[in-house]
Motif scaffolding. Structure first.
Motif, mmCIF file in Angstrom:
data_model
loop_
_atom_site.group_PDB
_atom_site.id
_atom_site.type_symbol
_atom_site.label_atom_id
_atom_site.label_comp_id
_atom_site.label_asym_id
_atom_site.label_seq_id
_atom_site.Cartn_x
_atom_site.Cartn_y
_atom_site.Cartn_z
ATOM 1 N N LEU A 49 4.149 -0.031 2.238
ATOM 2 C CA LEU A 49 5.570 -0.206 2.528
ATOM 3 C C LEU A 49 6.027 -1.624 2.205
ATOM 4 O O LEU A 49 7.123 -1.816 1.671
ATOM 5 C CB LEU A 49 5.876 0.138 3.984
ATOM 6 C CG LEU A 49 5.818 1.626 4.328
ATOM 7 C CD1 LEU A 49 5.976 1.840 5.828
ATOM 8 C CD2 LEU A 49 6.879 2.393 3.563
ATOM 9 N N ASN A 50 5.199 -2.599 2.525
ATOM 10 C CA ASN A 50 5.553 -3.984 2.194
ATOM 11 C C ASN A 50 5.685 -4.175 0.685
ATOM 12 O O ASN A 50 6.586 -4.864 0.217
ATOM 13 C CB ASN A 50 4.523 -4.959 2.766
ATOM 14 C CG ASN A 50 4.673 -5.153 4.251
ATOM 15 O OD1 ASN A 50 5.720 -4.873 4.830
ATOM 16 N ND2 ASN A 50 3.618 -5.631 4.888
ATOM 17 N N ASN A 51 4.798 -3.555 -0.069
ATOM 18 C CA ASN A 51 4.878 -3.655 -1.534
ATOM 19 C C ASN A 51 6.125 -2.971 -2.064
ATOM 20 O O ASN A 51 6.746 -3.459 -3.009
ATOM 21 C CB ASN A 51 3.631 -3.065 -2.183
ATOM 22 C CG ASN A 51 2.425 -3.965 -2.034
ATOM 23 O OD1 ASN A 51 2.552 -5.159 -1.817
ATOM 24 N ND2 ASN A 51 1.248 -3.384 -2.135
ATOM 25 N N LEU A 52 6.497 -1.855 -1.462
ATOM 26 C CA LEU A 52 7.692 -1.135 -1.910
ATOM 27 C C LEU A 52 8.969 -1.902 -1.586
ATOM 28 O O LEU A 52 9.941 -1.845 -2.330
ATOM 29 C CB LEU A 52 7.747 0.253 -1.269
ATOM 30 C CG LEU A 52 6.705 1.252 -1.746
ATOM 31 C CD1 LEU A 52 6.782 2.532 -0.918
ATOM 32 C CD2 LEU A 52 6.895 1.572 -3.220
ATOM 33 N N GLU A 53 8.973 -2.614 -0.457
ATOM 34 C CA GLU A 53 10.167 -3.324 -0.011
ATOM 35 C C GLU A 53 10.237 -4.758 -0.519
ATOM 36 O O GLU A 53 11.239 -5.434 -0.331
ATOM 37 C CB GLU A 53 10.228 -3.323 1.518
ATOM 38 C CG GLU A 53 10.416 -1.929 2.097
ATOM 39 C CD GLU A 53 10.324 -1.897 3.608
ATOM 40 O OE1 GLU A 53 10.025 -2.945 4.219
ATOM 41 O OE2 GLU A 53 10.543 -0.820 4.173
#
Length: 72
Positions: A49-53
């Motif tokens: 999720l951190n990579n996506l955001e």
């Protein structure tokens, strides 16, 4: 008739495991393994999720796409 000590130990261990205390110990060990798996899964989800955001990750992907598209 001679009985092997290992067989006796195995019988005693299985009898001990059948006690409520033995079952609780076994369940606690299984729960620890399960908790470890859940924690690892949650960390993996957080990283994804951190990579996506991450806006910098998006810019890097766009730049890599432009380089690949421009090279052909």
């Amino acid at each position: 008739m001679e009985v092997d000590q290992a067989a006796i130990d195995e019988i005693l261990a299985s009898a001990e495991a059948d006690t409520p205390e033995g079952r609780i110990d076994r369940l606690e060990k299984e729960l620890d393994v399960l908790k470890g798996s859940v924690k690892k899964l949650l960390l993996d989800l957080r990283e994804t999720l951190n990579n996506l955001e991450n806006p910098f990750q998006n810019l890097q992907n766009l730049a890599e796409g432009a380089l690949v598209g421009g090279a052909s």
